[in-house]
Design a protein around this motif. Structure first.
Motif, mmCIF file in Angstrom:
data_model
loop_
_atom_site.group_PDB
_atom_site.id
_atom_site.type_symbol
_atom_site.label_atom_id
_atom_site.label_comp_id
_atom_site.label_asym_id
_atom_site.label_seq_id
_atom_site.Cartn_x
_atom_site.Cartn_y
_atom_site.Cartn_z
ATOM 1 N N ALA A 308 -4.135 -6.170 46.849
ATOM 2 C CA ALA A 308 -4.868 -5.133 46.113
ATOM 3 C C ALA A 308 -4.130 -4.705 44.867
ATOM 4 O O ALA A 308 -4.715 -4.565 43.799
ATOM 5 C CB ALA A 308 -5.094 -3.933 47.019
ATOM 6 N N SER A 309 -2.826 -4.502 44.985
ATOM 7 C CA SER A 309 -2.087 -3.922 43.855
ATOM 8 C C SER A 309 -1.989 -4.874 42.672
ATOM 9 O O SER A 309 -1.750 -4.440 41.551
ATOM 10 C CB SER A 309 -0.678 -3.509 44.308
ATOM 11 O OG SER A 309 0.048 -4.640 44.773
ATOM 12 N N ASN A 310 -2.177 -6.158 42.891
ATOM 13 C CA ASN A 310 -2.176 -7.112 41.780
ATOM 14 C C ASN A 310 -3.424 -6.964 40.912
ATOM 15 O O ASN A 310 -3.502 -7.486 39.808
ATOM 16 C CB ASN A 310 -2.107 -8.556 42.309
ATOM 17 C CG ASN A 310 -0.684 -8.943 42.649
ATOM 18 O OD1 ASN A 310 0.243 -8.210 42.347
ATOM 19 N ND2 ASN A 310 -0.527 -10.098 43.277
ATOM 20 N N TYR A 311 -4.408 -6.253 41.457
ATOM 21 C CA TYR A 311 -5.710 -6.210 40.771
ATOM 22 C C TYR A 311 -5.806 -5.085 39.758
ATOM 23 O O TYR A 311 -6.375 -5.247 38.698
ATOM 24 C CB TYR A 311 -6.821 -6.073 41.820
ATOM 25 C CG TYR A 311 -8.198 -6.232 41.228
ATOM 26 C CD1 TYR A 311 -8.975 -5.119 40.929
ATOM 27 C CD2 TYR A 311 -8.693 -7.491 40.949
ATOM 28 C CE1 TYR A 311 -10.229 -5.268 40.375
ATOM 29 C CE2 TYR A 311 -9.951 -7.650 40.395
ATOM 30 C CZ TYR A 311 -10.721 -6.537 40.106
ATOM 31 O OH TYR A 311 -11.953 -6.670 39.547
ATOM 32 N N LYS A 312 -5.294 -3.928 40.054
ATOM 33 C CA LYS A 312 -5.417 -2.767 39.158
ATOM 34 C C LYS A 312 -4.075 -2.041 39.080
ATOM 35 O O LYS A 312 -3.192 -2.232 39.915
ATOM 36 C CB LYS A 312 -6.464 -1.791 39.702
ATOM 37 C CG LYS A 312 -7.867 -2.367 39.807
ATOM 38 C CD LYS A 312 -8.733 -1.904 38.672
ATOM 39 C CE LYS A 312 -10.170 -2.405 38.846
ATOM 40 N NZ LYS A 312 -11.004 -2.079 37.677
ATOM 41 N N ASN A 313 -3.950 -1.200 38.129
ATOM 42 C CA ASN A 313 -2.754 -0.383 37.998
ATOM 43 C C ASN A 313 -2.797 0.777 38.982
ATOM 44 O O ASN A 313 -3.877 1.198 39.416
ATOM 45 C CB ASN A 313 -2.639 0.166 36.574
ATOM 46 C CG ASN A 313 -2.368 -0.943 35.572
ATOM 47 O OD1 ASN A 313 -1.641 -1.879 35.868
ATOM 48 N ND2 ASN A 313 -2.973 -0.817 34.392
#
Length: 974
Positions: A308-313
């Protein structure tokens, strides 16, 4: 106008589907006092600021074993960000409880406390209990046991102040290479996974812990870890609907409290490429809340995971997750930033008041249902003890017993029978310990641990064996550790099984078999885990002490499809487990330890073995003290004791009973008819029954050895003894002491010519068993040693039971009995203590048998089983009843025919607490074996109280054996 038939089917369909639809529409967070719950929720909500309401959406993680500075950061999030919950991770229960209380005291609205405790608090915490992993539970066929597993974990959660356990995992593990689910899944078959998950969830709810099904929409068929990347589930919508989503439909229908949405790329459900399912409105709102009609809490999986964290800041992802339809934002990377972004979206009208209230009130309803409207701090007294109870141990044993799966059983190799013709080797594979497995195997028969540096040497050594038991042992520390055979393991197992009849026991996940060529292996058992209990229970199943009941929860290649599992029957052999499993109290039984310690400290005996079995299960075993007072050799399982008069009921009597069954002799048989040698003597008309009842006027004891001592030197006479074996002098009496071969005639002559007691009455005597020993050997034309070994001990696996143990065992294994200063003038070790038996070469009908407590318990259990053991019938139940009868109770003779019985008055061999149908015997060296058919109890006590001096009567005077027996009976609960 509608077709009447169509109307009929429409009505039928409505009635069948309505309960399901209604159930799906129910609020799983609602309580029975719904109105009070609503009022509490509305009151809390209405008194919150916007920031406090937004704060409720966040659940932050904390490791209780982190530094104070680190754990204090949570306090700032509570006071400044008004977070709604905490998910505790690694650490210890005491520190967690302390932090829990500190955090709750600081929070204006009680915090929702969560944990990942899929198989127990031990998934995250030290000093806590671990139940078997889900894949192990997937093999269990009893849903009731699975429910108890959910309840057990939830009791612990409750005790530690945890309100929601992120369980059960309902991923269907159809991919053997799944790196993150695997053992965490109940299996690959949707019905099995669903049934187990529902049962587990019911146990959770029963203990008032909120459940959380995960990982939606299904993480079972992935080959990557969402903690590290975004895995793809590439199935079509119809496949996902029929398999991965199936458990969710059912659990929602059954009232699951919450669902955790995974970070997965699911093209079949979400058209936007690489959009994590946790951020997909189509998946969270349209599918989960819409199509599946789920009204419980929706959690994101941890938002700091790379999937998940790779997708948005940070902050953006939290807002996106909330807009998608999630209620609780789990482990945000930046709560202040995320809270600010959500507040801005609220002010801008992107998030409506209705949308915010929907999630926040849902969270508050969950808190009310968890009991937080009447919050109390965690009581830290006895915390560790409460989190590790005997009830949990019993459940763990039951679960493992029911999980172990027999996937191959060619030629019905299991359970193992005919032990008398088995020569068994154990070969260890894997990188973890297998000692518990080998130790348990050896409780059933002789098993050699065979080791070799190379394959050729191993194969050569194994030629001496007709059965090889192989154990593959992998670490039990975590469900994610490696489970595969090495290439060398696979080669060795293949070659060993080509040469030998082999049984492979796999103590890891069943997928290990994917790499194995099993065609030449006769038996394969899956133990699933390498805990001591899994090893012990697998060994018990091998020998038929327990039944195999498990079924494979996953497929292993083409040979072992899901659901494979052969059931086996019990062979009536002893099993081993906890007292509570047979209705006894462990805490009360612990009093035996205190009594044993008193016995040792008071020098009643240098050491002892005590064993208790009930309902065919050994539930207490203690090896205490040392062989001698110099404390050089400790008493162990394999220490062998001189049983003294227990020989009567463990060797001679069973052979007598067999002949009585065959009508070779009967209770009315006269001694003169049985043995013509006694015709014309004063013993000619003694009945067999009276003789074995000690009601035949025979002398209690005759000192056969005394005439063989030189009166002048007071040493053994050279007329009778030699220091080395030679012609006519080759019967061993002790080390470097051999008696003349015709001594048997002398003994028989002394017995024949001995006077009878003047008055008829009860008189305990060894003489009947001297006589019957000669009768049995003459009838069978074989020694009592051979008859008992071949007829009883070898078929039973009583491999530590024998006459003349010095011929069969290492001297340090045999417990000494006396420093004999009068006759043999040496340490008596490996030779029988009783003088009369010693003069018969150590093989007496009344004494001479050596054994350990485990083997004695086997023989006594044979009696309780009605004459069967290990799948063989040795005696008929009617015979045992006939010999276990007090025929002369009216004459104050308590004895049965050969068996001793409970006292009729105040003094006797027992505590006075046993049933009148109980029976057994005691021995001069400090031994006792007793069985009670009514309570199904066997009690065995072995000691060498005669060491170093037979005049030590402390054990007898203290009634230690009887006091221990009283504790046993005081420990019975049902």
């Amino acid at each position: 106008m509608q077709n009447p038939l169509f109307q009929f089917f429409s009505i039928v369909l409505f009635f069948f589907s309505a309960p399901v639809l209604l159930a799906q529409q129910q609020d799983p967070l609602a309580t029975a006092d719904y109105e009070q719950q609503r009022q509490w929720v509305d009151s809390i909500y209405s008194n919150m600021s916007l920031q406090e309401r937004i704060g409720q959406l966040f659940m932050v993680d904390i490791f209780s074993n982190r530094s104070r500075a680190e754990t204090n950061k949570i306090k700032k999030l509570i006071s400044d960000q008004h977070i709604g919950g905490v998910i505790f991770s690694k650490g210890g229960p005491r520190q967690q409880a302390k932090l829990h209380n500190e955090y709750q005291e600081l929070s204006r609205v009680p915090l929702l406390i969560g944990m990942d405790a899929e198989w127990g608090l031990a998934m995250r915490l030290d000093s806590t209990f671990a139940l078997p992993w889900n894949m192990t539970l997937g093999a269990v066929q009893s849903l009731k046991l699975i429910e108890e597993a959910g309840a057990s974990i939830s009791r612990h959660s409750n005790r530690l102040g945890v309100h929601i356990n992120f369980a059960p995992v309902i991923d269907i593990n159809t991919n053997p290479d799944n790196p993150i689910i695997g053992n965490r899944s109940f299996g690959e078959e949707k019905i099995n996974v669903t049934e187990k998950a529902i049962a587990f969830m019911k146990g959770m709810h029963r203990e008032n812990i909120l459940s959380s099904a995960k990982h939606f929409p299904g993480h079972g068929d992935t080959n990557s870890d969402s903690h590290k990347t975004l895995p793809t589930v590439s199935f079509s919508k119809s496949r996902l609907d029929s398999v991965e989503l199936y458990p969710y439909y059912k659990l929602i229908n059954e009232g699951v409290s919450s669902i955790m949405v995974a970070h997965l790329n699911v093209p079949g459900l979400e058209v936007q490429p690489n959009l994590p399912s946790s951020l997909s409105r189509t998946i969270v709102s349209d599918l989960l809340k819409g199509e599946l009609r789920f009204k419980g809490l929706i959690f994101t999986d941890a938002l700091n995971m790379k999937g998940a964290s790779n997708y948005k800041n940070p902050g953006d992802i939290d807002l996106a997750a909330f807009l998608t339809g999630n209620d609780v934002l789990l482990i945000s990377e930046n709560i202040p930033k995320a809270s600010l972004k959500i507040a801005e979206a609220y002010e801008q009208g992107v998030i409506s008041e209705e949308r915010l209230a929907h999630s926040v009130k849902k969270i508050l309803r969950a808190k009310y249902k968890a009991g937080l409207h009447k919050y109390e701090p965690v009581n830290t007294s006895n915390l560790i003890k409460d989190l590790n109870t005997i009830k949990d141990d019993v459940l763990y044993e039951e679960l493992i017993e029911n999980a172990i799966t027999l996937v191959k059983n060619d030629m019905g190799v299991l359970p193992l029978k005919d032990l008398e013709i088995k020569k068994i080797a154990y070969v260890h594979f894997g990188d973890d310990n297998g000692d518990a497995f080998l130790k348990q195997l050896r409780k059933y028969t002789k098993v050699d641990h065979v080791k070799a540096g190379n394959l050729n040497n191993m194969l050569e050594k194994l030629k001496a064996y007709n059965l090889v038991i192989m154990g593959f042992h992998k670490s039990n520390n975590s469900p994610w550790v490696g489970y595969k055979f090495s290439k060398e393991n696979l080669t060795w197992i293949h070659e060993i099984s080509r040469q030998n009849v082999s049984i492979l026991n796999v103590f890891t996940r069943p997928y290990a078999l994917n790499d194995l060529s099993s065609s030449s292996i006769e038996g394969i058992l899956i133990g699933y885990q390498n805990s001591d209990i899994a090893q012990e229970k697998t060994a018990q199943i091998l020998f038929g002490a327990l039944e195999a009941r498990g079924k494979l929860p996953v497929s292993v290649g083409d040979e072992f499809p899901v659901g494979t599992g052969f059931f086996t029957r019990s062979l009536d052999r002893l099993s081993y487990g906890l007292p509570e499993s047979v209705g006894m109290n462990s805490r009360k039984l612990k009093k035996i330890d205190s009594l044993i310690n008193v016995g040792l400290s008071s020098k009643m005996t240098p050491g002892m073995q005590v064993m208790v079995a009930r309902k065919g299960k050994v539930i207490y075993q203690r090896n205490a003290g040392y062989h001698t007072y110099d404390k050089r050799i400790p008493v162990t399982d394999s220490s062998i004791y001189d049983l003294a008069s227990l020989t009567k009921i463990l060797a001679s009597l069973p052979l007598i009973m067999q002949l009585e069954e065959k009508n070779i002799l009967d209770f009315n048989s006269r001694l003169g008819d049985l043995m013509p040698y006694f015709k014309g003597s004063n013993k000619e008309n003694i009945r067999l029954q009276d003789m074995l009842l000690h009601y035949a006027r025979l002398k209690a004891w005759l000192p056969f050895y005394v005439p063989t001592i030189d009166r002048a030197t007071k040493r053994p006479s050279v007329r009778y003894y030699r220091e080395q074996p030679m012609e006519n002098f080759d019967i061993p009496v002790a080390e470097n002491m051999f008696i003349r071969n015709d001594i048997r005639d002398s003994i028989m002559g002394i017995i024949k010519n001995s006077d009878l007691e003047k008055n008829l009455g009860y008189k305990y005597s060894d003489l009947p068993f001297y006589i019957m020993k000669y009768y049995l050997e003459d009838y069978h034309n074989s020694s009592l040693d051979y008859l008992t070994q071949q007829g009883f001990y070898k078929p039973m696996g009583a491999n530590l039971t024998s006459f003349v143990p010095i011929k069969h065992f290492n001297i340090d294994q045999i417990v000494p009995t006396e420093e004999d200063k009068l006759w043999r003038r040496q340490l008596v070790q490996g030779y029988v203590h009783d003088q009369g038996a010693a003069m018969q070469g150590g093989i007496g009908g009344h004494a001479g048998l050596f054994s350990n407590a485990n083997d004695v318990t086997k023989i006594m259990q044979l009696y309780l089983n009605g004459g069967t053991y290990g799948g063989k019938r040795f005696l008929e139940p009617e015979t045992l009843e006939k010999f276990n009868t007090c025929y002369y109770c009216d004459e104050n003779v308590r004895r049965g025919v050969g068996f001793d019985k409970p006292q009729l008055g105040k003094s006797g061999p027992t505590c006075g607490c046993v049933s009148l149908s109980s029976f057994g015997h005691t021995g001069f060296t400090g031994t006792l074996a007793w069985a009670d058919p009514e309570e199904e109890i066997v009690y065995v006590f072995l000691s060498n109280r005669t060491f170093p001096d037979v005049d030590n009567r402390k054990l007898i005077q203290s009634d230690l054996r009887e006091k221990i027996q009283q504790v046993i009976y005081d420990s019975i609960e049902f």
